[in-house]
Design a protein around this motif. Sequence first.
Motif: not given
Length: 214
Positions: A100-104, A166-169, A182-183, A188-191
């Motif tokens: 629950h921590e967003q990154i670019s 994924l968040w599409l903004v 941006n997406i 955690s996605i790199s796991h």
Amino acid sequence: MINSGEGFRLPDQRNFELATQRTLELNRSRFLATQDFNKICQNSGAVFQPPFIQLEYFGFKVKVDTRNAAVTSPDTDLSLREEALILHYLLKADRTPVLHEQISFKELPEGANYQPVFYNRVLKGLIALYTADKAKLSLSALSLGGKKTDQADMSFLFQALPRLPLWLVFWQGDDEFPPEGNIIFDRSISHYLDTEAITEICQNLGHRLSQKTP
């Protein structure tokens, strides 16, 4: 090209079909060699109903045959690249919870160096869809399982894979600044996917949205 060890490989554009098939076959071999399919499901959020592993991909039901690593869906046609991507997700998943921590994209491993490629392959086309017809893009996103969120001027949350949101903004822009898009990812996605595979799944999202947005 990103050096991601035994991870996902985007096909060389000069030998596209051959490289795609090779990536798929390598992932099938690794999958079949693993054998501990219960652990794969525990790590990835998939469900094991022998002989199949079942999961959802952008809301489409997918099953992976543990006898031959065939990846199929009763809901949609999967490209060879998507088949390879789903196997990669199952192999890389390590049960890390969504943080629950967003990154670019720039914050991913080697993401800053790969950002121009990500923009050209993914974001440029998505921004074009947004500027061409926002209403149609919105309907397309909803039909692909996207849920509206309150980020930016228009945004959607997609559950791409069981533990991969994924968040599409999009930002509309004004007289001084052009529209932007941006997406965004959970940290955690790199796991679950390496950086090239993240580019690929975002490219697949764009492709499916463009198919639904005439």
